[in-house]
Design an enzyme around this catalytic site. Structure first.
Site, PDB file in Angstrom:
ATOM      1  N   ASP A   1     -45.570   3.249  -1.610  1.00  0.00           N
ATOM      2  CA  ASP A   1     -45.700   3.957  -2.599  1.00  0.00           C
ATOM      3  C   ASP A   1     -45.560   4.933  -3.610  1.00  0.00           C
ATOM      4  O   ASP A   1     -45.889   4.928  -5.005  1.00  0.00           O
ATOM      5  CB  ASP A   1     -47.556   4.615  -2.264  1.00  0.00           C
TER       6      ASP A   1
ATOM      7  N   HIS B   1     -52.485  10.974   6.580  1.00  0.00           N
ATOM      8  CA  HIS B   1     -54.276  12.103   5.697  1.00  0.00           C
ATOM      9  C   HIS B   1     -55.143  12.714   6.820  1.00  0.00           C
ATOM     10  O   HIS B   1     -55.977  13.622   6.983  1.00  0.00           O
ATOM     11  CB  HIS B   1     -54.776  11.527   4.972  1.00  0.00           C
TER      12      HIS B   1
ATOM     13  N   ASP C   1     -43.588   9.389   1.735  1.00  0.00           N
ATOM     14  CA  ASP C   1     -45.370   8.844   1.512  1.00  0.00           C
ATOM     15  C   ASP C   1     -44.883   9.461   0.075  1.00  0.00           C
ATOM     16  O   ASP C   1     -44.868  10.495   0.168  1.00  0.00           O
ATOM     17  CB  ASP C   1     -45.646   8.917   2.121  1.00  0.00           C
TER      18      ASP C   1
ATOM     19  N   HIS D   1     -47.949  10.258  -1.223  1.00  0.00           N
ATOM     20  CA  HIS D   1     -48.283  11.265  -1.163  1.00  0.00           C
ATOM     21  C   HIS D   1     -48.029  12.395   0.233  1.00  0.00           C
ATOM     22  O   HIS D   1     -48.124  11.899   1.276  1.00  0.00           O
ATOM     23  CB  HIS D   1     -50.075  10.167  -0.563  1.00  0.00           C
TER      24      HIS D   1
END
Length: 391
Positions: free
Chosen positions: A258, A132, A168, A170
């Site tokens: 995750d 990120h 992931d 995200h």
């Protein structure tokens, strides 16, 4: 080329610590390495402690003023500048933040260098995958974007085509942003729909910068609640065909854990067994479509720090080492004792969630009323024609 994979590891990476109340507990790294050792995988790989990324390396992706701001906050956390995303709830400043972040970045860059130079076919840095971080700001628990830095180093070394696959939960927004206008880098991210989850980006229509880079960014926005069958179906409906077309000279993958149904910060319902199958698929795709099978595998998110993360990334290390861990194996009691001593949580008993995931091939047709199929089709329609492929 050596036949042994590399595992990048330095105990100092566990100093990447935002504090006791933060979900990104560095115990997940220590427990992963402990499980790797408990299975003897450290004897199947070459364990290497890479050098921290220096100023010139960090500036392959990050702005000079941002690196200076991280250095300043690292020495004086109370003076962190929130305009750079530092000292926030997601990214609290802490003493030594620059040093440990640069170390994690250097581990991923070192992995990329070793794979590119033929020193190893594969390399793993499960402390990495901090996808990120932006060129000029920290974001989403990420200070330096080691994945982007690894890719940028591959380009600097002469790679003309690098593929990045991010599974992931995200969106891999920082990596997409770093190479938005660069057709040499194909970024593919499968993630929970941005309407439901941070960072709110990763729509199918995000396909790369105008001109030559159009079609170089690929986003599969998965409905909340997607489980094993849908997750695997989406992966296999998009990733293999794109890699076969792109013919990368190196593959970088990010394996945030995750997506798991136990993860407290997201809403997918993927099992450890499906995560392992995607890891195996990435390994197979590297050997099938990537020159010399060059593969750099990174960690990422994952906040079920005892039950999920160590098992998932230990499987990843075993797969990269060509010494996969038997999912049905009993986890050594020594590791379960270590996990309890560190966390006061009882560790899992086996390297499986007891699932045997299956999925339908996209070639068998799709259901226009199915939300998962709608998501896959949106991605294929947005990107595939830009690459000369049928949607």
């Amino acid at each position: 080329m050596s036949g042994r994979a590399l595992l990048m590891w330095d105990e100092a990476v566990t100093k990447y610590d935002f504090g006791a109340s933060h979900p990104m507990d560095p115990v997940r790294l220590a427990l992963t390495m402990g499980l790797v050792r408990a299975y003897g995988l450290d004897r199947e790989v070459d364990v290497v402690a890479g050098k921290p990324a220096g100023e010139s390396t960090l500036r392959l992706v990050h702005r000079e003023d941002y690196v200076a701001a991280v250095r300043s906050a690292s020495g004086n956390p109370g003076a962190a500048d929130p305009s750079y995303g530092l000292g926030t709830t997601d990214d609290p400043a802490f003493e030594g933040m620059h040093e440990v972040s640069a170390l994690i970045a250097g581990q991923s860059v070192g992995a990329a260098e070793a794979v590119w130079r033929g020193e190893a076919p594969h390399a793993v840095n499960f402390a990495g995958g901090l996808h990120h971080a932006m060129p000029g700001a920290a974001s989403g628990f990420c200070i330096y974007n080691d994945a982007s830095l690894a890719i940028a180093r591959l380009l600097e070394l002469g790679a003309e085509r690098v593929a990045y696959v991010d599974v992931d939960v995200h969106h891999g927004d920082g990596v997409q942003a770093a190479f938005w206008d660069d057709p040499r880098v194909l970024t593919i991210s499968l993630h929970e729909h941005p309407r439901m989850l941070f960072p709110g980006t990763g729509w199918p229509e995000e396909t790369g910068g105008p001109g030559e880079a159009e079609g170089s960014s690929v986003n599969v926005a998965l409905p909340a609640g997607t489980g094993d069958e849908g997750w695997l179906r989406a992966f296999h409906a998009v990733v293999p065909e794109l890699l076969a077309d792109f013919r990368p000279q190196a593959l970088v993958t990010q394996h945030g854990a995750d997506t798991h149904f136990e993860d407290p910060l997201a809403h997918l319902a993927v099992s450890l067994d499906a995560q392992r199958l995607v890891q195996e698929a990435c390994h197979a795709l590297a050997h099938e479509h990537v020159e010399d099978g060059r593969w750099v595998a990174l960690g990422g998110g994952g906040y079920a720090v005892v039950d999920v993360v160590p098992r998932s990334w230990t499987h990843l290390v075993g797969i990269a080492a060509h010494a996969p861990v038997d999912p049905e194996s009993l986890i050594p009691s020594s590791w379960r004792d270590e996990a309890y001593a560190r966390t006061r949580q009882l560790g899992p008993g086996r390297m499986t969630d007891g699932r045997t995931p299956t999925w339908r091939s996209w070639e068998d047709g799709y259901d226009p009323a199915d939300r998962l199929d709608q998501a896959v089709l949106a991605t294929r329609r947005a990107v595939f024609p830009l690459r000369g492929l049928l949607p």
